[in-house]
Design a protein around this motif. Structure first.
Motif, PDB file in Angstrom:
ATOM      1  N   LEU A   1       0.506  -1.353   0.101  1.00  0.00           N
ATOM      2  CA  LEU A   1       0.277  -0.104  -0.409  1.00  0.00           C
ATOM      3  C   LEU A   1       1.202   0.967  -0.233  1.00  0.00           C
ATOM      4  O   LEU A   1       1.722   1.316   0.601  1.00  0.00           O
ATOM      5  N   VAL A   2       0.566   2.278  -0.622  1.00  0.00           N
ATOM      6  CA  VAL A   2       1.649   3.583  -0.864  1.00  0.00           C
ATOM      7  C   VAL A   2       0.610   4.375  -0.662  1.00  0.00           C
ATOM      8  O   VAL A   2      -0.726   4.656  -0.940  1.00  0.00           O
ATOM      9  N   SER A   3       0.760   6.045  -0.332  1.00  0.00           N
ATOM     10  CA  SER A   3      -0.071   6.898   0.304  1.00  0.00           C
ATOM     11  C   SER A   3       0.826   7.417  -0.942  1.00  0.00           C
ATOM     12  O   SER A   3       2.458   8.294  -1.274  1.00  0.00           O
ATOM     13  N   GLU A   4       0.033   8.708  -1.125  1.00  0.00           N
ATOM     14  CA  GLU A   4       0.465   9.875  -1.917  1.00  0.00           C
ATOM     15  C   GLU A   4       0.164  11.341  -0.785  1.00  0.00           C
ATOM     16  O   GLU A   4      -0.930  11.485  -1.243  1.00  0.00           O
ATOM     17  N   ARG A   5       1.181  12.416  -0.954  1.00  0.00           N
ATOM     18  CA  ARG A   5       0.868  13.389  -0.361  1.00  0.00           C
ATOM     19  C   ARG A   5      -0.179  13.792  -0.723  1.00  0.00           C
ATOM     20  O   ARG A   5      -1.498  15.222  -0.074  1.00  0.00           O
ATOM     21  N   ASP A   6      -0.412  14.852  -2.197  1.00  0.00           N
ATOM     22  CA  ASP A   6      -1.029  15.917  -2.363  1.00  0.00           C
ATOM     23  C   ASP A   6      -2.656  15.179  -2.614  1.00  0.00           C
ATOM     24  O   ASP A   6      -3.591  16.292  -2.272  1.00  0.00           O
TER      25      ASP A   6
END
Length: 359
Positions: free
Chosen positions: A69-74
Motif C-alpha cells: 500500500l502506498v500513500s500519495e501526499r498531494d
C-alpha cells in the motif's frame, strides 16, 4: 493501467544504478559524528528493480500481508499494487496538501490502515478498517486516533510505525514554531507514542501525554533493531541532519542545539550529516543494517547496527528518495520523490524500487 503503472525494468535504469555503486564515507571518530566513520557494509544490494511507476508525490509504504500500500501526499490517495506493479485506488484520505503537508505516513495493524495527514491548521492520525481482499480492497469510515498535532507549510513530520511493543509511534515536526519543540505540553517537535486506539500508554514518560521524546525539528524516519532500540532520522536547518537513538523522555536539543552539542540535558546524535548530503527521510532495519532514504542526498545510506557512528553509501541514480521499507519477502523497498515540487521528474516518475540483500 497504462505506462504509468506497468512494471518498468529498462536496461538504461539498470546501467544507471550499476549494482548500486558502493562508496565509503570519509574516516572520522565515532565520538565526533559530524564526520562518519567508513563502516563495513554488512549488506550487498542487488541492482534496483522498478516495481511501479507514475506515482505522484508518494510518501509512505506499508504492507497488508504481502500486498503493498502506498500513500500519495498531494492527491490523498491510498493505492494498492498487484504483483505486476499495477496500481488501484483503495480510497482517498481527506487531506489538505500545502507545502510539505498532505497525506503523509501510513501503517497497517490488525486490519486497520493508520494515516497521518494535514487538515487545516492541524495534523491528525486516523484509522480506517480495510475491507475486502487484495485486488478489491476498500476503506471504512475514518476513526480518530489523535488530532491537534500542529501543522504548517513545512516541518510536519508524518512518519507512522508500530513498535515491537505493539504501540503506535508518530513523528511530529515543529511546524515552523521552533520553541514548541522544547514545550512538553505541545505535540509539535516530538516523537509520539500511542495505543492503537489512540489512548496514552500508562508507561509513557510524561503521564497522560502522548509525548515520548522532544526537542525535534522535523523527524521523518523511525525504525527498531532486533533488541528494540528505536532509531530516528531528523532534518536539520542549515548545519546538521541527524540520526538519533531515542530514549523515553529524552531531549534532543532543538532549537537550542542542532547536531552534536555536548551539553548536559541534551542527547546528541550518533551520527550527523550536512543537509546537502542527506535530508534523511524514511528508514528501515534489514539484516544487520539501518537503511536511510535521503532526499537531497539522493542515496540510500547504510548504517551498520553494531557501528552506528559509521556509514556506507549506496547510490541508486534515481533522484530524491523519500521512504525505505523492509518488505515481508526480506527485500528493501524504496520510494523516489521527484514529483514533490523539489525534484526533477523523469519520464516515469515517481517510482517504487526493490533491492534485494545478496548473500
Amino acid at each position: 493501467m497504462g505506462t504509468a503503472q506497468h512494471t518498468f525494468r529498462s536496461r538504461a535504469l539498470s546501467a544507471a544504478a550499476a549494482a548500486l555503486a558502493l562508496t565509503a564515507c570519509s574516516t572520522g571518530n565515532v565520538q565526533e559524528p559530524q564526520v562518519p566513520g567508513p563502516g563495513v557494509s554488512t549488506a550487498q544490494l542487488s541492482e534496483p528493480e522498478t516495481i511501479s511507476t507514475g506515482l505522484q508525490a508518494p510518501w509512505s509504504i506499508a504492507f497488508l500481508g504481502s500486498t503493498p500500500l502506498v500513500s500519495e501526499r498531494d492527491s490523498g490517495r491510498i493505492l494498492e499494487l498487484d504483483r505486476a506493479g499495477n496500481q488501484r485506488v483503495v480510497g482517498v484520505v481527506n487531506a489538505q496538501g500545502r507545502g510539505e503537508g498532505g497525506l503523509l505516513g501510513i501503517a497497517v495493524q490488525d486490519g486497520y490502515l493508520y494515516s497521518y495527514s494535514t487538515a487545516g491548521d492541524e495534523n491528525r492520525i486516523e484509522r480506517r478498517e480495510l475491507r475486502g481482499l487484495p485486488g478489491d480492497l476498500a476503506m471504512g469510515e475514518a476513526q480518530p486516533v489523535l488530532s491537534g498535532i500542529p501543522a504548517g507549510p513545512v516541518h510536519n513530520g508524518g512518519r507512522l510505525a508500530f513498535g515491537p511493543d505493539g504501540m503506535l509511534y508518530a513523528t511530529a515536526g515543529d511546524a515552523g514554531n521552533r520553541d514548541s519543540a522544547q514545550d512538553t505540553g505541545s505535540l509539535a517537535g516530538k516523537i509520539l507514542r500511542l495505543m492503537p486506539d489512540g489512548g496514552v500508554p500508562p508507561d509513557n514518560p510524561f503521564p497522560g501525554s502522548a509525548v515520548y521524546s522532544y526537542g525535534h525539528r522535523n523527524p521523518q524516519g523511525i525504525a527498531w533493531n532486533g533488541a528494540g532500540t528505536l532509531y530516528a532520522t531528523e532534518f536539520g536547518q542549515d548545519t546538521w541532519d541527524e540520526l538519533n537513538v531515542i530514549e523515553p523522555g529524552g531531549n534532543y536539543g532543538w532549537p537550542d542545539a542542532e547536531g552534536t552539542a555536548g551539553r548536559e540535558g541534551f542527547i546528541d546524535p550518533v551520527q550527523q550529516w550536512e543537509p546537502g548530503e542527506a535530508s534523511p527521510s524514511g528508514i528501515a532495519v534489514l539484516g544487520n543494517s539501518l537503511f536511510i532514504a535521503n532526499l537531497r542526498g539522493e542515496r540510500v545510506r547504510e548504517v551498520p547496527l553494531d557501528e552506528p557512528g559509521s556509514a556506507v553509501e549506496h547510490s541508486a541514480g534515481q533522484g530524491r528518495l523519500r521512504d525505505a521499507f523492509a518488505a515481508p519477502d526480506g527485500s528493501l523497498w524504496v520510494l523516489t520523490s521527484n514529483t514533490d515540487g523539489r525534484g526533477t521528474p523523469g519520464a516515469y516518475d515517481d517510482r517504487i524500487l526493490r533491492l534485494q540483500l545478496l548473500p
